[in-house]
Write an enzyme that holds these catalytic residues in place. Structure first.
Site, PDB file in Angstrom:
ATOM      1  N   TYR A  82       0.849  -1.203   0.000  1.00  0.00           N
ATOM      2  CA  TYR A  82       0.000   0.000   0.000  1.00  0.00           C
ATOM      3  C   TYR A  82       0.876   1.242   0.000  1.00  0.00           C
ATOM      4  CZ  TYR A  82      -3.142   3.674   1.579  1.00  0.00           C
ATOM      5  OH  TYR A  82      -3.851   4.834   1.668  1.00  0.00           O
ATOM      6  N   GLU A 133      -3.535   7.492  -3.987  1.00  0.00           N
ATOM      7  CA  GLU A 133      -3.311   6.182  -3.375  1.00  0.00           C
ATOM      8  C   GLU A 133      -3.119   5.096  -4.422  1.00  0.00           C
ATOM      9  OE1 GLU A 133      -6.068   4.994   0.070  1.00  0.00           O
ATOM     10  OE2 GLU A 133      -6.704   3.675  -1.549  1.00  0.00           O
TER      11      GLU A 133
END
Ligand code: GDP
Ligand code: MN
Length: 381
Positions: free
Chosen positions: A101, A189
């Site tokens: 992530y 993101e």
């Protein structure tokens, strides 16, 4: 403003971030045609403004163009978190070795952009944060210098022990930071950032949220808005120049000023109720704004009582009263209404309301208590 994955991917790709190719389809046939171009083995992904599409069945692998057709048909019939799927992204399937992530947000506490990275990617980062917080690294960025190479490398090594992969991730994070700043992001993101069996580092998902206040100077980004993918109430509110956020409670709140709106929501909760929304009709209200606000709130079937809380300064309370009367004449309310108003032209406002069979209160506590009691059917504590 949210943008779709496919739009974010185009922006990321243009900045040099390795993103697999992909095209958007709105019918199964179109999806099948795109899949043929990519050789059949693809992922079909719902394009909706919601996270967790994978868990909701909105991300599916397919091996042949025919299978893509049926998978796309199924995904295009889904509703994910109240949002109907109208488009899918068709993209070649990647082989995944690891999922990480990488994200950057504007952090109000440190007043800086903050990177958050984790080698435990793919799943909800909130879950990682709650269960295994040591697997997340937070790194505030000094906006004067941006994300410098040595900082990016340190984050890269938090994700990967392989030098080549750490370097690749560092470069991606610097590119992500540039994209985030250049496009007025409040969030950018990549989840998952994957490694493949050949050792490459690739962004398989892309998400970007743009600060609404940046849109005036970024017309190309503003043009990415997809109103068909937004909650109808939020679209209408924006057109009426109302600041509106839908919530899950049953006390509809119509307030002037963001601070008073927050205080009103706090008080609703304090007296045991749940606000159905945040709504700020703004400083200088006109009756039309009030009409629009009532229309938006009464369209929500969860709303069991409506609370006006108006502190008249620049806002004239008689304008608000006129708006209420106009709205109710056109569309009689099916739920009880509590009006609290005080300030500019209060006497005129009260008179207008009384002439139309309505009453107003001046005390905020009493008004909120009453609205909560009406919405819950219980006397407020
Ligand atoms: P999200 O659930 O809305 O965040 O959608 P994602 O794009 O992140 O996809 C969810 C999950 O699907 C990923 O974490 C992967 O595990 C899987 N996935 C997505 N794209 C691919 C792909 O190209 N190949 C493989 N094998 N899995 C994928
Ligand atoms: Mn994802």
């Amino acid at each position: 403003m949210n943008i779709h994955e496919y739009q974010a991917k185009e922006i990321f790709r243009a900045a040099g971030i390795p993103v697999p190719p992909g095209e958007v389809a709105s019918t199964p046939e179109e999806a099948e045609r795109i899949a043929r171009k990519f050789g059949g083995n693809v992922v079909v992904k719902a394009q909706v403004h919601a996270g967790g599409r994978g868990k909701a069945g909105g991300v599916k692998l397919a091996k042949t163009p025919e299978e893509v057709g049926s998978v796309a048909e199924r995904i295009l019939s889904l509703t994910i978190k109240d949002l109907p799927v109208k488009k899918v992204l068709v993209t070649p399937a990647a082989d995944i070795t690891t999922e990480a992530y990488v994200g950057v947000i504007v952090d109000r506490a440190s007043k800086k952009p903050v990177f958050m990275v984790s080698p435990a990617g793919g799943i909800d980062i909130e879950e990682v944060a709650a269960k295994t917080p040591d697997k997340i690294r937070r790194h505030p960025v000094d906006p004067r210098y941006g994300l410098r190479l040595y900082e990016a490398m340190e984050l890269g090594f938090f994700l990967y022990s392989d030098v080549r992969q750490a370097r690749a991730a560092a470069k991606i994070m610097q590119q992500l930071y540039s994209v985030f700043i250049a496009n007025g992001g409040s969030l950018a993101e990549i989840n998952p950032l994957v490694t493949t069996p050949t050792g490459d580092v690739v962004a398989l998902d892309a998400k970007m949220v743009v600060d609404d206040n940046e849109l005036d100077r970024l017309p190309a980004i503003a043009a990415l808005r997809d109103e068909t993918s937004e909650a109808p109430s939020e679209v209408e509110a924006r057109k009426a120049n109302l600041t509106f956020i839908k919530l899950d409670g049953n006390v509809g709140c119509i307030v002037n000023g963001a601070g008073l709106a927050m205080a009103t929501m706090d008080l609703v909760k304090y007296y045991g109720g749940e606000p159905a929304n945040f709504l700020d009709i703004g400083g200088s209200s006109n009756p039309e704004k009030v009409v629009a606000a009532l229309r938006i709130i009464t369209a929500d079937p969860n709303v069991k009582a409506i609370l006006f809380n108006i502190f008249g300064g620049i806002t004239r309370t008689d304008d608000v009263a006129n708006g209420i009367v106009t709205a109710i004449k056109a569309n009689p309310l099916k739920v009880p209404l509590v009006i609290r108003l005080t300030g500019t032209n209060e006497e005129i406002a009260v008179k207008i309301l009384q002439e139309n069979g309505l009453s107003a209160m001046t005390d905020m506590d009493e008004a909120v208590k009453k609205a909560v009691a009406l919405a819950t059917g219980k006397k407020a504590a």
